[in-house]
Write a protein that holds these residues in place. Structure first.
Motif, PDB file in Angstrom:
ATOM      1  N   UNK A 351     -11.812 113.140  36.923  1.00 58.38           N
ATOM      2  CA  UNK A 351     -11.699 114.568  36.655  1.00 58.38           C
ATOM      3  C   UNK A 351     -11.778 114.873  35.169  1.00 58.38           C
ATOM      4  N   UNK A 352     -11.160 114.010  34.364  1.00 58.63           N
ATOM      5  CA  UNK A 352     -11.139 114.257  32.922  1.00 58.63           C
ATOM      6  C   UNK A 352     -12.543 114.191  32.345  1.00 58.63           C
ATOM      7  N   UNK A 353     -13.302 113.144  32.707  1.00 64.31           N
ATOM      8  CA  UNK A 353     -14.657 113.006  32.181  1.00 64.31           C
ATOM      9  C   UNK A 353     -15.515 114.157  32.687  1.00 64.31           C
ATOM     10  N   UNK A 354     -15.414 114.438  33.967  1.00 65.65           N
ATOM     11  CA  UNK A 354     -16.212 115.506  34.577  1.00 65.65           C
ATOM     12  C   UNK A 354     -15.974 116.827  33.839  1.00 65.65           C
ATOM     13  N   UNK A 355     -14.719 117.213  33.690  1.00 67.46           N
ATOM     14  CA  UNK A 355     -14.475 118.544  33.135  1.00 67.46           C
ATOM     15  C   UNK A 355     -14.797 118.605  31.645  1.00 67.46           C
ATOM     16  N   UNK A 356     -14.568 117.527  30.910  1.00 69.86           N
ATOM     17  CA  UNK A 356     -14.871 117.577  29.476  1.00 69.86           C
ATOM     18  C   UNK A 356     -16.382 117.640  29.247  1.00 69.86           C
ATOM     19  N   UNK A 357     -17.145 116.848  30.004  1.00 68.06           N
ATOM     20  CA  UNK A 357     -18.604 116.881  29.846  1.00 68.06           C
ATOM     21  C   UNK A 357     -19.142 118.236  30.298  1.00 68.06           C
ATOM     22  N   UNK A 358     -18.645 118.751  31.427  1.00 63.59           N
ATOM     23  CA  UNK A 358     -19.123 120.040  31.940  1.00 63.59           C
ATOM     24  C   UNK A 358     -18.845 121.164  30.947  1.00 63.59           C
ATOM     25  N   UNK A 359     -17.600 121.189  30.455  1.00 60.56           N
ATOM     26  CA  UNK A 359     -17.212 122.223  29.490  1.00 60.56           C
ATOM     27  C   UNK A 359     -18.138 122.240  28.288  1.00 60.56           C
ATOM     28  N   UNK A 360     -18.409 121.054  27.776  1.00 62.59           N
ATOM     29  CA  UNK A 360     -19.130 120.971  26.501  1.00 62.59           C
ATOM     30  C   UNK A 360     -20.626 121.152  26.688  1.00 62.59           C
TER      31      UNK A 360
END
Ligand code: TSJ
Length: 362
Positions: A351-360
């Protein structure tokens, strides 16, 4: 997967606290193998402790020497291993570090750590498997020293002088009765891993010096960290665009760094790391990266009308064609996955990787 690499980790191995004699009796249990690979692994176990000091923000330089006798010296400019009395053990903390087997490899909580890494061992295992090991610590204006032979303390920690610098120096000679295949270090093997460690720890300067025969020296220092790793991997390729993307962020106690760039080849070169350990078989962090990349590229393509409403989504494989990427996560409780012994991240990493990459990316 090589046979020697197959070590089964279970609750029993994680909980035990036994003497160093156990390590000498069954070294493979602790370092995975007693081949050339295990010999080099000793160096990484020691260097990992200096990297932890760098991650904690107290060290920015590490030197690794291959000495003429194939002993290894590792120095750092950190705070120095604590020398004060450990009341529970009744000896200085540094002596505990080298003579007590720390099953989990972790002590002193807080923050991300890479030590106690792949094989979950540490300095005491290196000590147990060395003919001799010497540690010198510079701290608070003083210089301290202690020596061990086959894991046994030779004299109480002693003050040997003054110093106006800070740091830790460890020198050890691997035991040839344990490492029966070879006790000769390969500059190339150490160079590759130390370069990788430098890419994964931005700002940290690591120098490898070979003092055998003709002196060789190699310094790795990357202010851009894994962004420079991608640049290095793509240097003989033709990038599809100039920018190398780089994101970092922290979520649910997972520190995430991602960097990538596409080239005109058809190959996907995606390397992922959990606490600086390569995870060739992927894991939750890699799933998170793939998810977010597929979704954001498709969302973009639709919004920009590059994909018609009637057309299906681009597949993940399409998007990853020619992709060079590094995904590096640091977590506090890495999990082992069965016998393949990969660190797979934890439930939060996806979840952390997914949301950080998506956000950016969006
Ligand atoms: F593990 C080891 F002993 F082999 C080793 C440790 C080898 C080398 C080359 C360096 C180190 C090391 C350990 N460098 N820096 C440290 N730092 C600490 O152990 C340390 C210092 C201060 C404090 C504190 O809370 O004040 C805590 C720690 C863990």
């Amino acid at each position: 997967m090589e046979k020697e690499n197959e070590v089964v980790y279970g609750a029993d191995q994680i909980q035990i606290l036994e003497g160093l004699a156990a390590v000498r009796k069954r070294p493979g249990m602790y370092i995975g193998s007693t081949s050339e690979r295990g010999l080099h692994h000793l160096v990484y176990e020691i260097v990992d402790n200096s990297i932890d000091e760098a991650l904690a923000g107290y060290c920015d330089e590490i030197e690794v020497f291959i000495n003429p006798d194939n002993s290894i010296t590792v120095t750092d400019n950190g705070r120095g291993i604590p020398v004060g009395l450990n009341h529970k053990a009744g000896k200085p903390a540094v002596e505990v570090v080298f003579t007590v087997l720390h099953a989990g490899g972790k002590f002193g909580g807080g923050g991300y750590k890479v030590s106690g890494g792949l094989h979950g061992v540490g300095a005491s295992v290196v000590n147990a498997l060395s003919n001799w090991l010497e540690v010198e610590i510079c701290q608070d204006g003083k210089r301290y020293k202690q020596r061990y032979e086959k894991g046994n303390t030779m004299y109480p920690l002693k003050e040997i002088g003054t110093s106006d610098s800070r740091g830790t120096k460890v020198t050890f000679l691997p035991d040839e009765t344990i490492f029966t295949e070879t006790t000769v270090y390969e500059f190339k093997i150490l160079k590759k891993r130390l370069r990788e460690m430098a890419f994964l720890t931005k700002g940290l300067k690591i120098t490898l010096i070979d003092e055998r025969g003709e002196r060789q020296e190699k310094t790795f220092h990357y202010e851009g960290g894994i962004k420079e790793f991608v640049s290095y991997l793509n240097k003989s390729k033709t990038p599809l665009y100039e920018n190398i993307l780089y994101f970092e962020g922290q979520k649910n106690n997972v520190y995430v760094e991602v960097s990538f760039q596409h080239n005109d080849s058809f190959n996907e070169s995606v390397f992922s790391f959990v606490n600086n350990i390569n995870t060739p078989e992927g894991g939750t962090h890699l799933q998170g990266f793939r998810n977010s990349l597929t979704k954001t590229f498709n969302d973009y393509a639709r919004n920009a009308k590059l994909l018609k409403d009637s057309e299906p989504n681009l597949s993940g494989e399409d998007i990853r064609e020619g992709l060079t990427a590094i995904i590096s996560v640091k977590i506090e409780d890495p999990q082992f996955e069965g016998q393949t012994k990969q660190k797979l991240g934890n439930s939060e990493a996806r979840g952390a990787v997914d949301s950080i990459v998506s956000e950016q990316l969006t």
